[in-house]
Design an enzyme around this catalytic site. Structure first.
Site, PDB file in Angstrom:
ATOM      1  N   GLY A   1      13.683 125.051  50.904  1.00 58.62           N
ATOM      2  CA  GLY A   1      13.088 125.847  49.952  1.00 58.62           C
ATOM      3  C   GLY A   1      11.868 126.294  50.209  1.00 58.62           C
ATOM      4  O   GLY A   1      11.139 127.372  49.686  1.00 58.62           O
ATOM      5  N   THR A   2      11.073 125.350  50.935  1.00 62.88           N
ATOM      6  CA  THR A   2       9.645 125.666  51.187  1.00 62.88           C
ATOM      7  C   THR A   2       9.587 127.009  51.847  1.00 62.88           C
ATOM      8  O   THR A   2       8.527 127.804  51.775  1.00 62.88           O
ATOM      9  CB  THR A   2       8.890 124.605  51.656  1.00 62.88           C
ATOM     10  OG1 THR A   2       8.657 123.470  50.988  1.00 62.88           O
ATOM     11  CG2 THR A   2       7.543 124.972  52.211  1.00 62.88           C
TER      12      THR A   2
ATOM     13  N   GLN B   1      15.361 124.151  41.614  1.00 66.92           N
ATOM     14  CA  GLN B   1      15.847 122.700  40.770  1.00 66.92           C
ATOM     15  C   GLN B   1      16.844 123.247  39.738  1.00 66.92           C
ATOM     16  O   GLN B   1      17.756 122.530  39.256  1.00 66.92           O
ATOM     17  CB  GLN B   1      14.385 122.209  39.905  1.00 66.92           C
ATOM     18  CG  GLN B   1      13.462 121.621  40.588  1.00 66.92           C
ATOM     19  CD  GLN B   1      13.970 120.211  40.975  1.00 66.92           C
ATOM     20  OE1 GLN B   1      14.879 119.736  40.484  1.00 66.92           O
ATOM     21  NE2 GLN B   1      13.377 119.628  41.943  1.00 66.92           N
TER      22      GLN B   1
ATOM     23  N   SER C   1      17.290 125.686  47.690  1.00 64.19           N
ATOM     24  CA  SER C   1      17.459 124.393  48.618  1.00 64.19           C
ATOM     25  C   SER C   1      18.830 123.821  48.679  1.00 64.19           C
ATOM     26  O   SER C   1      19.240 123.692  47.202  1.00 64.19           O
ATOM     27  CB  SER C   1      16.194 123.734  48.254  1.00 64.19           C
ATOM     28  OG  SER C   1      16.457 122.525  49.181  1.00 64.19           O
TER      29      SER C   1
ATOM     30  N   HIS D   1      19.306 120.740  49.629  1.00 61.54           N
ATOM     31  CA  HIS D   1      19.501 118.896  49.450  1.00 61.54           C
ATOM     32  C   HIS D   1      18.892 118.896  47.862  1.00 61.54           C
ATOM     33  O   HIS D   1      19.120 117.659  47.705  1.00 61.54           O
ATOM     34  CB  HIS D   1      18.619 118.344  50.324  1.00 61.54           C
ATOM     35  CG  HIS D   1      16.840 118.324  50.069  1.00 61.54           C
ATOM     36  ND1 HIS D   1      16.299 117.616  49.407  1.00 61.54           N
ATOM     37  CD2 HIS D   1      16.070 119.652  50.270  1.00 61.54           C
ATOM     38  CE1 HIS D   1      15.052 117.903  49.202  1.00 61.54           C
ATOM     39  NE2 HIS D   1      14.950 119.346  49.968  1.00 61.54           N
TER      40      HIS D   1
ATOM     41  N   THR E   1      17.625 130.401  65.865  1.00 62.19           N
ATOM     42  CA  THR E   1      19.187 129.994  65.787  1.00 62.19           C
ATOM     43  C   THR E   1      19.635 129.129  64.390  1.00 62.19           C
ATOM     44  O   THR E   1      18.624 128.331  64.051  1.00 62.19           O
ATOM     45  CB  THR E   1      19.730 129.483  66.987  1.00 62.19           C
ATOM     46  OG1 THR E   1      19.327 129.985  67.944  1.00 62.19           O
ATOM     47  CG2 THR E   1      21.293 128.870  66.784  1.00 62.19           C
TER      48      THR E   1
ATOM     49  N   CYS F   1       6.367 115.497  46.849  1.00 66.62           N
ATOM     50  CA  CYS F   1       5.681 115.955  47.811  1.00 66.62           C
ATOM     51  C   CYS F   1       4.185 115.354  47.751  1.00 66.62           C
ATOM     52  O   CYS F   1       3.310 115.414  48.786  1.00 66.62           O
ATOM     53  CB  CYS F   1       5.652 117.413  47.648  1.00 66.62           C
ATOM     54  SG  CYS F   1       7.113 118.082  47.639  1.00 66.62           S
TER      55      CYS F   1
END
Lengths: 407, 457
Positions: free
Chosen positions: B127-128, B234, B254, B256, B292, B388
């Site tokens: 996501g970042t 989210q 994202s 995860h 890759t 974070c």
């Protein structure tokens, strides 16, 4: 490359990967490698059990993840002669190269705007350099000799007062040539210029030590050394301190240099793959080089009927690399003919759809002009004598049929 | 509310915390020098604290907004990649093709989750990277610095990238939010300028759970001819997102956060929208994102996206019920006040900060840090602010921008529920939190109650 008799005694690999009998033999170890089962084993608990976010400082799930990351960082640092706080985890060598080159360029704006690299670098080095050129930086692309080696004297001459970075790859992804890192590092140290090396193809396979080789920044990836794709690292020297401008902004992970949630299982896999590579290095290299030489002996033998040329330095190269040019052969046709049995490449994977002569071979000059076909064999940890013999047989019969059908 | 098991799906309960591998595999080398290793599916995720008997085992994980355990489908997909799809997807030989197939399968699955065409999905490391790419990729389309609009409650991946663009000469407007953390469409209309290049708004806020009116905001941006980016890290998989109808040009995802592995994410780029590359090198991802691809984690992302899409309707309803039960259970303490929007809210997310009335007798009310540490000792994993920066003790800037006082904001607490969360987990958590509050000196926290009583609340 050895000229030993055609039947050297070569041991079987310590592990045999499960392979369906219909799967082609894999001889493209520069493009990527299968994950070593021992590496997979190390990763499994972090996919299935320890799933925490290493940034979660408020509970045990986070601490367990953090602990695994710390351990991996320590292990990885140790095998390259670095300390843990000098390792930044990234998504792979491309990101590491981008971070090293753009990060140094932006952080050392005051010192100068000149970068030196090499004509045979990977696109992940060349393209960030081109990007910087478009913003006003000056980039020198050093030529190589006919065997692919950089000329140290030319490097010395290219360094000027506004040079901030020299980026020279450790091992080439097409021709496997190993550059003299220690000498390059020494020149850079003497002239007070930062030295970055893209060690994507080299890490685990050739001895690397950031102090002995005077390396300031080093890009590492897992998937060329039997680890997973999507994980890499950048070594960044602390003494004397190297500065970087971060390229991903956000949560401040990796001491602010690379934001983004760390991928714990892949980080564990990276550390396991590299440490395993270092541990098996001597043994692997000996066996792999013997297999590679066996293949070369088949191809260059007089009754093969081939006009064949070896690209790159004959000895100063990766153990598994064999890069050849063949006269009067169409590489694409040949690969198509044997593709159900053997997987190999006619250049780097990243540009394998491009038909033109690769920039690496172009930089070597002479015997690589058309109509030569170029082929890259990458022998790896799990290849066997049988793989090589089968490949040679199929390859030579495909060549024969192509030559006879063209008459 | 009846006890519901729907959400637990196929993840095994793994009561005893069994290792996934049997003894032989655990020992490494198998027989005959051959090595078979695999990630078995469907077992081994010790997340739920509750067995069917309601007996306490292991611990309760209520931090799904930080990261989620990997679902069985994703583990199976990851395993397939490591076993037989490990080629480089850019290679034109069979091993490469097989790997490319896994990659394209994931692209379809991720696209389907948000109503996007697979050709509009570009895989990233997470996501970042997707957030950075959206902002910087649009910015680099412009020769000269322009104007950017974000909200004052963005994730740091947007907020810090906007700060960076400011250092490069860009002008950044940070839209204010009301007391429940919502951006007003009128404020966006007023903020737009002739040189506004991009509006970027978080969909579901990770700290306070507020969901922004992205459709209304997107219409305003589009009416002014401005690109609209949404950070949906989210919300994806937790509420319907259909990009065939939503006025959104770029959207970050994202893996995860939706029961996929860490190390994969995506940026949706609407067909026809021009964006510059951030990572330069090989020609991967239609020449837009070099490097890759992380095929294993991406395949896991795809499988996780497919599963979460399938069960979204049922699971969202279930989690909303549990979430509201948690809100009700903790509201009785008088020590905590709910934060964020009670209506426009992430279904799995309950957040609080201190209610100062409950702490009148103390000179210094406890911090969120004190609370989470106590809860962790009681084997309940929650967060205080976003993962974070939860190591820092400063009050959350998000809560401050919503108008909370520092002393209130410093006691922030976030519970984020997930597939493994059962009603008994919630009831137990309510009991433990109230006990912790009492221990920390809250006068108004209720005396200990038996969980059975809570059922009738």
């Amino acid at each position: 490359m050895g000229t030993s008799p055609s039947k050297p005694l070569i041991a079987d690999p310590p592990l045999v990967l499960p392979r369906n009998h219909r799967d082609p033999i894999y001889l493209d170890a520069h493009a990527t490698t299968p994950v070593d089962p021992r590496v997979l084993e190390a990763m499994i608990p972090f996919f299935t059990e320890t799933f925490g976010n290493s940034g979660s400082s408020t509970h045990s799930y986070g601490w367990a993840a953090q602990g695994a990351v710390d351990q991996a960082r320590e292990a990885l640092a140790q095998v390259i002669g670095a300390s843990a706080e000098e390792i930044i985890f990234t998504s792979g060598a491309t990101e590491s190269n981008n971070l090293a080159i753009k990060g140094v360029a932006e952080a050392y704006l005051e010192k100068g705007r000149h970068i030196i690299t090499m004509a045979t670098e990977h696109a992940a080095v060349l393209n960030p350099c081109k990007y910087l050129e478009s913003l006003g930086w000056r980039v020198t692309y050093l030529p190589v000799d006919s065997q692919g080696l950089v000329d140290i004297e030319q490097l010395e001459k290219a360094i000027t007062s506004d040079t901030v970075l020299v980026s020279v790859m450790a091992a080439n992804n097409e021709i496997g040539v190993l550059q003299p890192l220690e000498k390059i590092g020494q020149v850079c140290r003497d002239r007070q210029v930062l030295f970055h090396t893209d060690a994507a193809q080299a890490v685990g396979k050739v001895p690397l030590n950031v102090d002995a080789q005077n390396i300031d920044l080093m890009s590492i990836t897992a998937h060329k050394i039997y680890g997973p794709k999507g994980i890499g690292a950048l070594y960044v020297r602390r003494r004397p301190r190297v500065n970087l401008a971060p390229q991903f902004h956000g949560g401040g992970q990796e001491r602010g240099w690379r934001s983004g949630t760390l991928c714990v299982p892949l980080i564990v896999g990276l550390a396991e793959a590299v440490t395993l590579g270092v541990r098996l290095q001597a043994e692997d290299n000996q066996r792999i080089a013997a297999l590679r030489d066996r293949l070369w002996n088949y191809l260059k033998s007089e009754n093969s009927g081939l006009t064949i040329h070896l690209n790159g330095h004959p000895t100063q190269r990766l153990a598994g690399n064999l890069n050849v040019s063949l006269a009067g052969i169409k590489a694409a046709d040949l690969l198509r003919q044997i593709r159900s049995q053997v997987a190999l490449s006619s250049g780097s994977a990243c540009s394998s759809t491009a038909q033109k002569l690769s920039h690496v071979l172009a930089a070597l000059g002479e015997p690589n002009r058309q109509p030569f076909a170029n082929l890259r064999f990458g022998v790896g940890r799990f290849n066997t004598v049988d793989d090589i013999d089968t490949t040679a047989r199929l390859f030579l019969s495909a060549v024969t049929s192509q030559v006879s059908s063209s008459h | 509310m009846a006890r519901s098991d729907e959400g637990s799906g196929k993840i095994g309960k793994n009561q005893g915390g069994d290792a996934v591998l049997n003894g032989e595999r655990r020992n490494g080398q198998g027989r005959n020098g051959k090595f078979q290793s695999s990630l078995e599916t469907g077992r081994g995720v010790p997340v739920s604290g509750a067995g069917s008997s309601g007996e306490r085992q292991l611990s309760i994980y209520l931090d799904h907004s930080a990261t989620t355990p990997i679902c069985a489908e994703a583990i199976a997909a990851i395993n397939d990649v490591f076993q037989s799809q490990w080629g480089n997807p850019s290679s034109t030989h069979r091993w490469g093709e097989r790997s490319a197939l896994a990659l394209e399968m994931a692209r379809i699955q991720v696209g389907a989750l948000i109503g996007a065409d697979p050709t509009e999905i570009f895989f990233t490391s997470g996501g970042t990277e997707a957030d950075n790419w959206a902002l910087l990729g649009v910015a680099r389309q412009h020769q000269q610095p322009q104007h950017l609009v974000i909200s004052s409650v963005e994730h740091s991946a947007i907020a810090k990238t906007a700060d960076f663009l400011e250092t490069q000469g860009w002008t950044v407007t940070r839209l204010p939010v009301d007391h429940v953390g919502r951006v007003s469409p009128q404020d966006l209309s007023a903020a737009l300028r002739p040189n506004t290049a991009l509006v970027s708004i978080i969909h579901g806020q990770s700290e306070v759970g507020t969901v922004q009116p992205i459709e209304a905001l997107g219409k305003i941006a589009h009416a002014a001819g401005v690109l609209f980016h949404v950070d949906a890290v989210q919300t994806a998989g937790r509420m319907p997102i259909d990009l065939r109808t939503l006025p959104v040009d770029l959207l970050s995802l994202s893996s995860h956060k939706i029961y996929g592995p860490q190390g994969a994410g995506a940026l949706y780029v609407r067909s026809g929208v021009a964006i510059s590359s951030l990572l330069l090198g090989g020609g991967q991802e239609s020449r837009l994102r070099a490097g890759t691809q992380a095929v294993a984690t991406i395949a896991g992302f795809g499988a996780a996206a497919e599963r979460i899409a399938q069960e979204m309707t049922i699971e969202t309803k279930r989690l909303t019920g549990l979430r509201d039960r948690l809100f009700v259970g903790l509201a009785t303490s008088g020590a905590l006040q709910p934060t964020g929007d009670p209506v426009h809210r992430l279904p799995h997310h309950a957040s609080f900060c201190l209610a100062l009335d409950g702490w009148k007798t103390l000179n210094t009310p406890p911090s969120g840090w004190d609370l989470v540490r106590q809860l962790n000792s009681a084997s309940i994993a929650v967060s205080s602010g976003s993962a974070c920066n939860s190591g820092t003790l400063s009050p959350s800037p998000v809560l401050l921008s919503m108008g909370y006082r520092e002393t209130e904001a410093i006691g922030a607490l976030r519970f984020s529920l997930g597939r493994s969360t059962q009603m008994v987990d919630i009831d137990w958590t309510v009991k433990v939190v109230n006990q912790v509050l009492k221990r920390l000196g809250c006068e108004t926290a209720p005396a200990l109650v038996h969980p059975a009583r809570l059922v009738n609340l």
